[in-house]
Design an enzyme around this catalytic site. Structure first.
Site, PDB file in Angstrom:
ATOM      1  N   ASP A  13       0.806  -1.231   0.000  1.00  0.00           N
ATOM      2  CA  ASP A  13       0.000   0.000   0.000  1.00  0.00           C
ATOM      3  C   ASP A  13       0.833   1.272   0.000  1.00  0.00           C
ATOM      4  O   ASP A  13       0.423   2.304   0.530  1.00  0.00           O
ATOM      5  CB  ASP A  13      -0.957   0.019   1.213  1.00  0.00           C
ATOM      6  CG  ASP A  13      -1.861  -1.191   1.228  1.00  0.00           C
ATOM      7  OD1 ASP A  13      -2.249  -1.639   0.142  1.00  0.00           O
ATOM      8  OD2 ASP A  13      -2.172  -1.675   2.330  1.00  0.00           O
ATOM      9  N   LYS A  16       1.879   2.245  -5.056  1.00  0.00           N
ATOM     10  CA  LYS A  16       2.400   1.697  -6.320  1.00  0.00           C
ATOM     11  C   LYS A  16       1.482   2.044  -7.483  1.00  0.00           C
ATOM     12  O   LYS A  16       1.939   2.398  -8.569  1.00  0.00           O
ATOM     13  CB  LYS A  16       2.543   0.160  -6.223  1.00  0.00           C
ATOM     14  CG  LYS A  16       3.516  -0.294  -5.166  1.00  0.00           C
ATOM     15  CD  LYS A  16       3.529  -1.809  -5.026  1.00  0.00           C
ATOM     16  CE  LYS A  16       2.259  -2.385  -4.472  1.00  0.00           C
ATOM     17  NZ  LYS A  16       1.973  -2.027  -3.070  1.00  0.00           N
ATOM     18  N   GLY A  40      -4.626  -4.169  -3.906  1.00  0.00           N
ATOM     19  CA  GLY A  40      -5.599  -3.088  -4.108  1.00  0.00           C
ATOM     20  C   GLY A  40      -4.811  -1.848  -4.461  1.00  0.00           C
ATOM     21  O   GLY A  40      -4.201  -1.246  -3.592  1.00  0.00           O
ATOM     22  N   HIS A  41      -4.750  -1.515  -5.745  1.00  0.00           N
ATOM     23  CA  HIS A  41      -3.946  -0.374  -6.206  1.00  0.00           C
ATOM     24  C   HIS A  41      -4.881   0.759  -6.605  1.00  0.00           C
ATOM     25  O   HIS A  41      -5.680   0.621  -7.529  1.00  0.00           O
ATOM     26  CB  HIS A  41      -3.067  -0.790  -7.393  1.00  0.00           C
ATOM     27  CG  HIS A  41      -2.066  -1.842  -7.025  1.00  0.00           C
ATOM     28  ND1 HIS A  41      -1.169  -2.367  -7.910  1.00  0.00           N
ATOM     29  CD2 HIS A  41      -1.808  -2.456  -5.848  1.00  0.00           C
ATOM     30  CE1 HIS A  41      -0.417  -3.261  -7.296  1.00  0.00           C
ATOM     31  NE2 HIS A  41      -0.796  -3.346  -6.044  1.00  0.00           N
ATOM     32  N   GLN A 222       1.709  -6.046  -3.411  1.00  0.00           N
ATOM     33  CA  GLN A 222       2.230  -6.142  -2.041  1.00  0.00           C
ATOM     34  C   GLN A 222       3.520  -5.316  -1.890  1.00  0.00           C
ATOM     35  O   GLN A 222       3.724  -4.369  -2.623  1.00  0.00           O
ATOM     36  CB  GLN A 222       2.454  -7.605  -1.630  1.00  0.00           C
ATOM     37  CG  GLN A 222       1.165  -8.396  -1.436  1.00  0.00           C
ATOM     38  CD  GLN A 222       0.591  -8.937  -2.729  1.00  0.00           C
ATOM     39  OE1 GLN A 222       1.268  -9.598  -3.491  1.00  0.00           O
ATOM     40  NE2 GLN A 222      -0.664  -8.653  -2.998  1.00  0.00           N
ATOM     41  N   THR A 237       2.974 -12.666   2.218  1.00  0.00           N
ATOM     42  CA  THR A 237       2.080 -13.223   1.213  1.00  0.00           C
ATOM     43  C   THR A 237       2.791 -14.429   0.597  1.00  0.00           C
ATOM     44  O   THR A 237       3.924 -14.747   0.969  1.00  0.00           O
ATOM     45  CB  THR A 237       1.659 -12.157   0.177  1.00  0.00           C
ATOM     46  OG1 THR A 237       0.583 -12.701  -0.599  1.00  0.00           O
ATOM     47  CG2 THR A 237       2.817 -11.725  -0.717  1.00  0.00           C
TER      48      THR A 237
HETATM   49  P1  GDP Z   1      -0.792   0.469  -3.523  1.00  0.00           P
HETATM   50  O1  GDP Z   1      -1.429  -0.804  -3.095  1.00  0.00           O
HETATM   51  O2  GDP Z   1       0.689   0.486  -3.282  1.00  0.00           O
HETATM   52  O3  GDP Z   1      -1.115   0.861  -4.931  1.00  0.00           O
HETATM   53  O4  GDP Z   1      -1.393   1.618  -2.574  1.00  0.00           O
HETATM   54  P2  GDP Z   1      -2.943   1.777  -2.145  1.00  0.00           P
HETATM   55  O5  GDP Z   1      -3.723   2.260  -3.295  1.00  0.00           O
HETATM   56  O6  GDP Z   1      -3.414   0.560  -1.459  1.00  0.00           O
HETATM   57  O7  GDP Z   1      -2.814   2.880  -1.004  1.00  0.00           O
HETATM   58  C1  GDP Z   1      -2.289   4.134  -1.260  1.00  0.00           C
HETATM   59  C2  GDP Z   1      -3.368   5.173  -0.956  1.00  0.00           C
HETATM   60  O8  GDP Z   1      -2.767   6.443  -0.818  1.00  0.00           O
HETATM   61  C3  GDP Z   1      -4.386   5.336  -2.056  1.00  0.00           C
HETATM   62  O9  GDP Z   1      -5.626   5.666  -1.494  1.00  0.00           O
HETATM   63  C4  GDP Z   1      -3.854   6.493  -2.901  1.00  0.00           C
HETATM   64  O10 GDP Z   1      -4.862   7.200  -3.582  1.00  0.00           O
HETATM   65  C5  GDP Z   1      -3.243   7.346  -1.823  1.00  0.00           C
HETATM   66  N1  GDP Z   1      -2.069   8.130  -2.206  1.00  0.00           N
HETATM   67  C6  GDP Z   1      -1.065   7.818  -3.057  1.00  0.00           C
HETATM   68  N2  GDP Z   1      -0.111   8.776  -3.039  1.00  0.00           N
HETATM   69  C7  GDP Z   1      -0.533   9.700  -2.155  1.00  0.00           C
HETATM   70  C8  GDP Z   1       0.038  10.916  -1.678  1.00  0.00           C
HETATM   71  O11 GDP Z   1       1.136  11.328  -2.030  1.00  0.00           O
HETATM   72  N3  GDP Z   1      -0.685  11.611  -0.736  1.00  0.00           N
HETATM   73  C9  GDP Z   1      -1.896  11.186  -0.278  1.00  0.00           C
HETATM   74  N4  GDP Z   1      -2.511  11.914   0.617  1.00  0.00           N
HETATM   75  N5  GDP Z   1      -2.451  10.047  -0.723  1.00  0.00           N
HETATM   76  C10 GDP Z   1      -1.773   9.308  -1.633  1.00  0.00           C
HETATM   77  P1  IMO Z   2      -1.048  -4.073  -2.316  1.00  0.00           P
HETATM   78  O1  IMO Z   2      -0.636  -4.619  -3.675  1.00  0.00           O
HETATM   79  C1  IMO Z   2      -0.952  -4.635   1.990  1.00  0.00           C
HETATM   80  C2  IMO Z   2      -1.050  -8.766   3.444  1.00  0.00           C
HETATM   81  C3  IMO Z   2      -2.283  -9.223   4.197  1.00  0.00           C
HETATM   82  C4  IMO Z   2      -1.667 -10.227   5.144  1.00  0.00           C
HETATM   83  C5  IMO Z   2      -0.588 -10.887   4.273  1.00  0.00           C
HETATM   84  C6  IMO Z   2      -1.030 -12.193   3.627  1.00  0.00           C
HETATM   85  O2  IMO Z   2      -2.314  -3.321  -2.331  1.00  0.00           O
HETATM   86  O3  IMO Z   2       0.098  -3.370  -1.691  1.00  0.00           O
HETATM   87  P2  IMO Z   2      -2.617 -12.764   1.580  1.00  0.00           P
HETATM   88  O4  IMO Z   2      -4.077 -12.454   1.346  1.00  0.00           O
HETATM   89  O5  IMO Z   2      -1.711 -12.221   0.543  1.00  0.00           O
HETATM   90  O6  IMO Z   2      -2.382 -14.224   1.846  1.00  0.00           O
HETATM   91  O7  IMO Z   2      -2.277 -12.012   2.974  1.00  0.00           O
HETATM   92  O8  IMO Z   2      -0.274  -9.945   3.273  1.00  0.00           O
HETATM   93  N1  IMO Z   2      -1.311  -8.210   2.101  1.00  0.00           N
HETATM   94  C7  IMO Z   2      -1.228  -6.899   1.812  1.00  0.00           C
HETATM   95  N2  IMO Z   2      -0.980  -5.839   2.607  1.00  0.00           N
HETATM   96  N3  IMO Z   2      -1.131  -4.478   0.663  1.00  0.00           N
HETATM   97  C8  IMO Z   2      -1.342  -5.526  -0.149  1.00  0.00           C
HETATM   98  O9  IMO Z   2      -1.364  -5.420  -1.487  1.00  0.00           O
HETATM   99  C9  IMO Z   2      -1.445  -6.807   0.422  1.00  0.00           C
HETATM  100  N4  IMO Z   2      -1.677  -8.042  -0.071  1.00  0.00           N
HETATM  101  C10 IMO Z   2      -1.577  -8.882   0.959  1.00  0.00           C
HETATM  102  O10 IMO Z   2      -2.887  -8.142   4.878  1.00  0.00           O
HETATM  103  O11 IMO Z   2      -1.005  -9.560   6.183  1.00  0.00           O
HETATM  104 MG    MG Z   3      -2.922  -1.461  -1.794  1.00  0.00          MG
END
Ligand code: GDP
Ligand code: IMO
Ligand code: MG
Length: 431
Positions: A13, A16, A40-41, A222, A237
């Site tokens: 998270d 990416k 979840g991107h 991840q 994971t």
């Molecule tokens: P990912 O899984 O690595 O793609 O990241 P996620 O989407 O799960 O979580 C990142 C969250 O932070 C998302 O809700 C993005 O919209 C948000 N985000 C990304 N970059 C920034 C930033 O620079 N500032 C803020 N406030 N939010 C950001």
């Molecule tokens: P993105 O791509 C954050 C974590 C789960 C758990 C562990 C194992 O959005 O960064 P799994 O379902 O993969 O067997 O769970 O990994 N996990 C993540 N944490 N971001 C993710 O993906 C994750 N995908 C799995 O919370 O701790």
């Molecule tokens: Mg994510």
């Protein structure tokens, strides 16, 4: 930047999705190489928000998108994601290709994921419940069913029958209800038809693109600290989520990736169980969670929060060969008086600067912090290095030194344009 890879340099998270979307503007092809619907991107484009789970984030720029052989694919989830994107006016058909070698997530994988987590009780991993672990377990025990197998009716039916019988025995031991073979078979037969137009020999497709000198970007799911080999096992994971997974997960030669972009937040988060040395399990941590909207994009769970951990991030940089960093969510720290960076751990009278394999050490390690004055100014409108307050540049400059890796991008908000490209000038700009 002909062949590049974007990885998470923490526990997932990191943002990416935003960075891949940004870089996809100049890419020809974006390839996912591991993980599955656990990812979840999030990509924010103007007022619209997209959350991608299986489809590469390059789809929003209309790029050729590939789900590689290393990904585990839940067709049900894939169809829902395609429908959601198409409803929002994003063209997916003809742009998305699915590897014929990818393993399929079946309903019994999800049932087993949930049942085994329940059986673990207090010791649960905190998985996303998307069937990831059980599907990879089948892949490596060689009883998995791949996309290509769906089209060999005899083989598919016999393998599925054996798998359903085996999983029902396992589910029985975990006091979970069994699945009906007929139902699973009928559902999967319908999937096969719908998937057909997307199925491709992606190994040839991606290698051809690389050989032709096209810009190919690999998108990790991840984070490197959740990697099955190099992460905080068993709280990880079930795939190689660092850059080491690219070669096996897409069928490309090791060494073809020239640029590895590590994405890290200006602080740290983690979802699920497992050690987290810099965790702030207090009001300050809750404040970071509130300001940063730190709730899972896949499961909605609150994310655990803490200060930046150089030891963990250095480990990610080394195992993935990160060549440059994108630091995200700088704006989330705008309001704090003091901002801390963990530079080492203390454990049993020793100072540790490399990331330990032993979980007990990680659980009991005390972070050694360096404190920085907060900038107390909004950074969300910054577009150039000079727009960032001096204290924010000071923080980034120190991070760059401690991590021994160039910071090429700084993100100050979720939108595409809320990004500062440093041009590698961080050290000179703050002098
Ligand atoms: P990912 O899984 O690595 O793609 O990241 P996620 O989407 O799960 O979580 C990142 C969250 O932070 C998302 O809700 C993005 O919209 C948000 N985000 C990304 N970059 C920034 C930033 O620079 N500032 C803020 N406030 N939010 C950001
Ligand atoms: P993105 O791509 C954050 C974590 C789960 C758990 C562990 C194992 O959005 O960064 P799994 O379902 O993969 O067997 O769970 O990994 N996990 C993540 N944490 N971001 C993710 O993906 C994750 N995908 C799995 O919370 O701790
Ligand atoms: Mg994510």
């Amino acid at each position: 930047m002909s062949v590049s890879c974007v990885i998470g340099a923490q526990w997932g998270d990191e943002g990416k999705g935003k960075i891949v979307d940004l870089l996809a503007a100049k890419s020809d092809m974006v390839v996912r190489y591991q993980g599955g619907g656990n990812a979840g991107h999030t990509v924010v484009v103007g007022k619209r928000k997209f959350v991608l789970h299986l489809i590469p984030s390059g789809i929003l720029h209309g790029r050729e998108c590939v789900i590689g052989n290393g990904v585990v694919v839940d067709p049900e989830q894939l169809f829902a994601e395609i429908a959601d994107l198409e409803a929002k006016g994003i063209r997916v058909r003809g742009k998305l290709f699915l590897s014929d070698r990818a393993n399929i997530v079946f309903p019994y994988h999800k049932a087993l994921d949930r049942a085994s987590e329940a059986a673990r009780g207090e010791g649960k991993i905190g998985t996303t419940g998307r069937g990831i672990g059980p599907c990879y377990a089948d892949k490596y025990s060689r009883s998995g069913i791949r996309v290509v197998d769906l089209y060999d009716r005899e083989l598919f039916e016999s393998r599925l029958r054996a798998n359903v019988a085996e999983k029902n025995r396992m589910l029985g031991l975990l006091n979970a209800p069994p699945l009906q073979f007929r139902e699973v078979f009928a559902e999967a037969t319908a999937w096969a038809k719908r998937l057909k137009p997307m199925v491709s020999d992606t190994v040839t497709q991606v290698n051809d693109a690389i050989d032709a000198g096209r810009d190919v970007m690999f998108e990790a799911a991840q984070g490197a600290l959740l990697d099955i080999d190099h992460g905080t096992y068993p709280y990880v994971t079930s795939s190689n989520s660092d850059a080491t997974g690219v070669s096996s997960g897409a069928g490309v030669p090791p060494g073809c990736v020239k640029t590895v972009i590590g994405v890290a937040k200006a602080y740290t988060t983690r979802v699920g169980s497992g050690p987290f040395p810099t965790e702030l399990d207090n009001a300050l941590g809750a404040e970071i969670r509130r300001i940063g909207s730190e709730f899972g994009a896949t499961t909605g769970r609150p994310r655990r929060t803490g200060w930046f951990d150089v030891v963990g991030c250095r480990h990610a940089i080394r195992t993935s060969g990160v060549t440059e960093l994108a630091i995200t969510k700088m704006d989330v720290l705008d309001a704090f008086d003091t901002i801390r960076i963990c530079t080492a751990y203390r454990y049993r009278g020793k100072t540790l600067t490399s990331f330990p394999a032993d979980l007990r050490t990680l659980e009991n390690a005390r972070p050694v912090y360096r404190d920085f004055p907060g900038w107390k100014t909004a950074t969300t409108a910054a577009r150039r290095l000079g727009d960032l307050p001096a204290a924010a540049r000071g923080y980034l400059k120190e991070l760059e030194k401690l991590l021994r890796c160039r910071i090429s991008m700084v993100s100050v908000g979720p939108e595409r344009n809320q990004t500062v490209l440093t041009g590698g000038k961080l050290q000179s700009a703050t002098r």
